[in-house]
Design a protein around this motif. Structure first.
Motif, short mmCIF file in Angstrom:
data_model
loop_
_atom_site.label_atom_id
_atom_site.label_comp_id
_atom_site.label_asym_id
_atom_site.label_seq_id
_atom_site.Cartn_x
_atom_site.Cartn_y
_atom_site.Cartn_z
N CYS A 79 42.80 -75.59 16.40
CA CYS A 79 43.63 -74.65 16.61
C CYS A 79 43.56 -73.96 17.92
N TYR A 99 47.56 -79.94 9.98
CA TYR A 99 47.75 -79.40 8.41
C TYR A 99 47.06 -80.82 7.47
N ILE A 103 44.18 -78.51 6.01
CA ILE A 103 44.80 -77.48 5.40
C ILE A 103 45.35 -77.87 3.84
N THR A 117 47.11 -67.95 1.53
CA THR A 117 47.35 -68.43 3.00
C THR A 117 47.64 -69.92 3.29
N ARG A 118 47.30 -70.74 2.35
CA ARG A 118 47.65 -72.11 2.46
C ARG A 118 49.02 -72.39 2.40
N LYS A 120 51.49 -69.90 2.95
CA LYS A 120 52.12 -69.21 4.00
C LYS A 120 51.84 -70.06 5.05
N THR A 121 50.84 -70.88 5.35
CA THR A 121 50.51 -71.54 6.82
C THR A 121 51.52 -72.85 6.60
N CYS A 124 54.82 -71.77 7.57
CA CYS A 124 54.85 -71.27 8.94
C CYS A 124 55.14 -72.83 9.80
N SER A 132 51.56 -70.07 14.73
CA SER A 132 51.68 -70.72 13.63
C SER A 132 50.32 -70.61 12.66
N LEU A 133 49.27 -71.15 13.54
CA LEU A 133 47.93 -71.14 12.76
C LEU A 133 47.01 -69.80 12.94
N GLU A 135 46.75 -66.91 11.63
CA GLU A 135 46.12 -66.16 10.37
C GLU A 135 45.19 -67.17 9.94
N VAL A 136 45.42 -68.41 9.62
CA VAL A 136 44.52 -69.19 9.09
C VAL A 136 43.09 -69.36 9.63
#
Length: 174
Positions: A79, A99, A103, A117-118, A120-121, A124, A132-133, A135-136
């Motif tokens: 990330c 991803y 993910i 979270t998965r 939403k990612t 994104c 984009s990454l 939050e995760v």
């Protein structure tokens, strides 16, 4: 793995050079670098300090491998690299790679995140941006900071690092 962690055995005096933690390509260049007791002790000040230090990051990665959870630091590092990408084509490519590797459900190195979270990612990353990454990545960072980092500081590995660097400094001052 045994070779890279061999510097931490009770019989080794070479722990302060820490080249054992580095990938083979960096190992030779790093042999001349030394780790001071102060630097190693600073790792306990904060998780950020540990991650920002080349040898700290390598030692933490080695520790996570012993706990079979190194996918977390590998994901966090991926990330960090992702955020630096300027080309939109490369951003899309790297986003897909991250991803698929970390993910996606049943990814080879799947990180432990909740369904929300998965999803939403995933959404994104349909139109990826450098954030984009975030939050995760923050969730995985928090997991490591609250769970793995305290265990690392209490671990024999970290205590041996402190003891070896301290002993080496003591020998030099004699």
């Amino acid at each position: 793995m045994k070779t890279r962690l061999g510097c931490l055995s009770n019989k080794s005096d070479s722990c302060s050079d820490f080249s054992e933690f580095l990938p083979p390509a960096q190992e030779t260049a790093a042999r001349s670098l030394k780790l001071s007791t102060d630097e190693a002790e600073q790792w306990s000040e904060s998780f950020d300090v540990l991650l920002s230090h080349k040898y700290g990051l390598s030692a933490f990665r080695a520790f996570l491998k012993t706990e079979f959870s190194d996918e977390n630091i590998e994901f966090w590092t991926a990330c960090e690299e992702y955020k630096k990408i300027k080309s939109s084509a490369k951003l899309v490519s790297k986003a897909n790679k991250i991803y698929k590797e970390f993910i996606d459900v049943q990814a080879p190195r799947e990180v432990n995140i909740d369904y929300r979270t998965r999803e939403k990612t995933r959404r994104c990353l349909e139109d990826p941006s450098p954030t984009s990454l975030n939050e995760v990545q923050a969730k995985i960072y928090s997991l490591m900071e609250k769970d793995s980092y305290p265990r690392f500081l209490r671990s024999k590995m970290y205590q041996d690092i402190i003891n070896r660097t301290h002993a080496k400094c003591q020998r030099r001052s004699v």
